[in-house]
Design an enzyme around this catalytic site. Structure first.
Site, PDB file in Angstrom:
ATOM      1  N   ASN A  15      20.424  16.804  29.438  1.00 48.53           N
ATOM      2  CA  ASN A  15      19.599  17.443  28.447  1.00 48.53           C
ATOM      3  C   ASN A  15      19.265  18.916  28.749  1.00 48.53           C
ATOM      4  O   ASN A  15      19.132  19.342  29.623  1.00 48.53           O
ATOM      5  CB  ASN A  15      18.116  16.659  28.596  1.00 48.53           C
ATOM      6  CG  ASN A  15      18.285  14.947  28.364  1.00 48.53           C
ATOM      7  OD1 ASN A  15      18.785  14.552  27.415  1.00 48.53           O
ATOM      8  ND2 ASN A  15      17.436  14.352  29.046  1.00 48.53           N
ATOM      9  N   ASP A  43      16.054   7.950  39.633  1.00 49.33           N
ATOM     10  CA  ASP A  43      15.099   8.756  38.933  1.00 49.33           C
ATOM     11  C   ASP A  43      13.920   7.723  38.859  1.00 49.33           C
ATOM     12  O   ASP A  43      13.799   6.602  38.883  1.00 49.33           O
ATOM     13  CB  ASP A  43      15.629   8.370  37.164  1.00 49.33           C
ATOM     14  CG  ASP A  43      14.811   9.211  36.254  1.00 49.33           C
ATOM     15  OD1 ASP A  43      13.478   9.161  36.220  1.00 49.33           O
ATOM     16  OD2 ASP A  43      15.469  10.187  35.643  1.00 49.33           O
ATOM     17  N   GLY A  76      14.546  17.170  25.284  1.00 46.36           N
ATOM     18  CA  GLY A  76      14.189  16.262  26.631  1.00 46.36           C
ATOM     19  C   GLY A  76      14.104  16.605  27.939  1.00 46.36           C
ATOM     20  O   GLY A  76      13.812  16.091  28.726  1.00 46.36           O
ATOM     21  N   GLN A  77      14.653  18.019  27.913  1.00 43.35           N
ATOM     22  CA  GLN A  77      14.714  18.344  29.509  1.00 43.35           C
ATOM     23  C   GLN A  77      13.303  18.927  30.028  1.00 43.35           C
ATOM     24  O   GLN A  77      12.497  19.683  29.241  1.00 43.35           O
ATOM     25  CB  GLN A  77      15.542  19.795  29.691  1.00 43.35           C
ATOM     26  CG  GLN A  77      15.711  20.100  31.109  1.00 43.35           C
ATOM     27  CD  GLN A  77      16.499  21.202  31.293  1.00 43.35           C
ATOM     28  OE1 GLN A  77      16.905  21.895  30.105  1.00 43.35           O
ATOM     29  NE2 GLN A  77      17.095  21.678  32.336  1.00 43.35           N
ATOM     30  N   HIS A 119      20.609  18.967  35.660  1.00 45.23           N
ATOM     31  CA  HIS A 119      20.967  17.620  36.102  1.00 45.23           C
ATOM     32  C   HIS A 119      21.638  16.545  35.221  1.00 45.23           C
ATOM     33  O   HIS A 119      21.565  16.704  34.096  1.00 45.23           O
ATOM     34  CB  HIS A 119      19.532  16.749  36.835  1.00 45.23           C
ATOM     35  CG  HIS A 119      18.534  16.762  35.822  1.00 45.23           C
ATOM     36  ND1 HIS A 119      17.870  17.958  35.093  1.00 45.23           N
ATOM     37  CD2 HIS A 119      18.322  15.867  35.007  1.00 45.23           C
ATOM     38  CE1 HIS A 119      16.996  17.619  34.407  1.00 45.23           C
ATOM     39  NE2 HIS A 119      17.047  16.300  34.234  1.00 45.23           N
TER      40      HIS A 119
END
Length: 112
Positions: free
Chosen positions: A85, A31, A91-92, A98
């Site tokens: 999420n 990330d 919060g996506q 994913h």
């Protein structure tokens, strides 16, 4: 593939990422905004917007879960958290399903 999807562009190689696992069905990469010392995103190479869509495709869902396990094994993780999420209120921010794999520190609940 969806032309304007960031993760589809990573799958196609159009955008680079620090890949930690790659097989025929999933891709895992670090990330860019980590929330833990280890923060890896595991995505299916097939575009599905969220976990609700993933639930309609059991083969891809199984491959994604196997990908999470492979990332944990290859990274030597004994304890980790996996988060999905779904939707902007959760919060996506990238609408390609994913799994977040987080590890490397104590992960208390609820998250803070």
């Amino acid at each position: 593939m969806v032309a304007d999807c960031l993760f589809c562009k990573i799958v196609s190689g159009e955008i680079g990422a620090k890949v930690v696992h790659d097989d025929d069905r999933v891709l895992a990469f670090e990330d860019v905004n980590p929330k833990a010392p280890t923060h890896v995103l595991v995505i299916p190479k097939k575009h599905l917007a969220n976990i609700s869509e993933l639930g309609t495709d059991p083969e891809t869902a199984a491959a994604l879960v196997a990908g999470v396990g492979a990332v944990a094994a290859e990274s030597g993780l004994e304890s980790f958290r996996t988060v999905f999420n779904t939707g902007p209120d959760a919060g996506q921010t990238v609408f390609h399903v994913h799994a977040h794999v987080l590890a490397g520190r104590s992960l208390t609940w609820p998250p803070g």
